[in-house]
Write a protein that holds these residues in place. Structure first.
Motif, PDB file in Angstrom:
ATOM      1  N   GLU A 315       0.831  -1.224   0.000  1.00  0.00           N
ATOM      2  CA  GLU A 315       0.000   0.000   0.000  1.00  0.00           C
ATOM      3  C   GLU A 315       0.856   1.260   0.000  1.00  0.00           C
ATOM      4  O   GLU A 315       0.483   2.269  -0.607  1.00  0.00           O
ATOM      5  N   ALA A 340       3.277  -2.242  -7.148  1.00  0.00           N
ATOM      6  CA  ALA A 340       3.054  -2.429  -5.707  1.00  0.00           C
ATOM      7  C   ALA A 340       3.341  -3.876  -5.303  1.00  0.00           C
ATOM      8  O   ALA A 340       3.894  -4.137  -4.227  1.00  0.00           O
ATOM      9  N   TYR A 387      -1.689  -8.310 -10.896  1.00  0.00           N
ATOM     10  CA  TYR A 387      -0.769  -8.155  -9.766  1.00  0.00           C
ATOM     11  C   TYR A 387       0.530  -8.947  -9.983  1.00  0.00           C
ATOM     12  O   TYR A 387       1.621  -8.383  -9.979  1.00  0.00           O
TER      13      TYR A 387
HETATM   14 ZN   LIG Z   1      -2.584  -2.704  -4.760  1.00  0.00          ZN
END
Ligand SMILES: [Zn+2]
Length: 456
Positions: A315, A340, A387
């Protein structure tokens, strides 16, 4: 979940009125969020003052939106889901308004010239509604046992204030939240003066760096709030008062400054004026979100009873990738989540865990290459193709161009695009410029190819 465009507006969106003024478009044609965002103007600042009473779940709000017309404007839309609008003014004069299906249509008394700056004031109230079918899960403004949480991606802001609800229109914010004495009201940015009167306390927050609307948050309830500083900037963290002061949640947040510093060493200076984090206890929040300068973490990340520094690294990395450098279109969301997720690998290596190379090899072996990272489709915005395959792409770039060029690319990205928006094409062009290599085929293979790419 998304606001539906007003049918009777779309037919005449390009038809000029007398004087050449015409209506701003009712959405931005982003297929990931149909109906969201509006055209014809660019918001510079939101000044929000909301009062929330958990006893009857009622929110009363006043929003002052300062914007610049980007075309001769006869009328324009703001996104507002539910709630009742009682008055709208433009530059102090009452304006005609209509509110239905998530769209607040405002017709100022006079047309607004292209380039003119104007201020809209909206008074509104009601019981806010959650976003029932959010892609990320439960979101929007949600009543909790002790207060409320306004949170969610790609939608949440329009459930508690009138907004141009798309990351391509970033703005600065002043947020004032009035709640019954004894409750905390947390939001984004630098904390301001807190005042009390007649049993109510007003908490003030200022976000001076442009912020995408989905990165705004409100967390209201019984929290243990700690206000300190880090690197000369305020650091505000909060955990539910019912959780132990030394539990996994508090221990995770306690390393916020240290983790932000580690990431600054890789990505460039921390981009905002404040630090922080909020853990919530409500089980409907099955995710963490990088709300600007103060991420919100759902309870699921701490179930083992052990601190979770990986999610904090994730985050906080978004403060650079996603927040300071924001998306112009949701189809590029790997620019947020790939970096991230890669930051988790970097932090794990730094914190004595497995190397980023080892994480890459493990993930490479487990990846389903049939699913694209770029333009994954609305239902796949938060999938592992975005991701994990995104993180693989980032590490593969590092292996291809070498460490020096790789970290130079990341720093140039966060510097040149700071407080702005960008696209995948922008990133590819930057990587090519700095590395001096043609990288089009590389990115095609790693982001959208359907076969496992050759290992770099
Ligand atoms: Zn994220």
């Amino acid at each position: 979940m998304a606001a539906v465009a007003l049918v009777n507006c779309t037919g005449d969106r390009d038809a000029p009125d007398a004087g050449g003024f015409r209506a701003g478009s009712v959405d931005l044609d982003d297929p990931y969020v149909p109906g969201s965002g509006n055209g014809g103007y660019d918001v510079g600042h939101y000044r929000l003052a909301v009062r929330y009473d958990p006893a009857d779940d009622r929110l009363t709000g006043k929003a002052e939106v300062t914007a610049t017309a980007t075309q001769p404007l006869s009328r324009f839309n703001l996104d507002l889901a539910g709630l009742d609008v009682s008055s709208v003014t433009v530059d102090g004069a009452p304006a005609k308004h209509r509110h239905a299906d998530g769209e607040l249509v405002v017709t100022p008394r006079q047309g607004l010239g292209s380039g003119s700056r104007f201020t809209v004031e909206v008074a509104y109230a009601g019981v806010p509604a959650a976003v029932a079918d959010g892609v990320l899960g439960s979101g929007g403004f949600q009543h909790t046992d002790d207060g409320a949480i306004a949170l969610g991606q790609p939608h949440s802001a329009a459930t508690w204030f009138p907004v141009n609800d798309h990351p391509s229109d970033k703005a600065t914010y002043d947020i004032e939240v009035t709640v019954p004495d004894g409750l905390a009201a947390l939001s984004n940015g630098v904390p301001g003066e807190r005042t009390s009167a007649d049993g109510w306390t007003t908490w003030r927050w200022a976000e001076r760096s442009p912020m995408a609307s989905y990165l705004t948050t409100l967390v209201i309830g019984d929290y243990r709030v700690e206000t300190g500083s880090h690197a000369g900037k305020p650091l505000v963290t909060a955990v539910p008062a019912g959780l132990p002061a030394t539990g996994a949640e508090a221990a995770s947040l306690a390393r916020t400054g240290e983790i932000a510093d580690f990431l600054a060493g890789r990505f460039g200076p921390y981009p905002f004026e404040a630090y922080g984090g909020v853990v919530v206890a409500d089980n409907r929040i099955g995710y963490a979100l990088e709300t600007q300068s103060r991420p919100v973490y759902g309870p699921g990340f701490f179930r083992t009873g052990e601190p979770n520094f990986g999610v904090v690294a994730h985050e906080l990395a978004h403060q650079w990738f996603g927040n300071s450098v924001a998306l112009a279109r949701w189809g590029d969301i790997w620019l947020n989540e790939g970096f991230a997720s890669y930051a988790e690998w970097l932090w794990e290596e730094h914190d004595g865990g497995r190397s980023a190379q080892r994480s890459f090899e493990t993930q490479y072996a487990a990846t389903d290459w049939s699913r694209p990272t770029l333009d994954p489709g609305p239902g796949q915005m938060f999938s592992s193709a975005v991701y994990k395959r995104g993180a693989l792409t980032v590490h593969a770039l590092r292996r291809t161009v070498g460490d020096d060029a790789f970290f130079q690319i990341l720093r140039a990205w966060t510097t040149e695009r700071r407080d702005a928006t960008a696209t995948t094409d922008d990133f590819v062009a930057l990587a090519e410029r700095i590395s001096g290599r043609s990288l089009g085929p590389f990115f095609d293979t790693w982001l959208t190819g359907t076969a496992p790419p050759a290992l770099p």
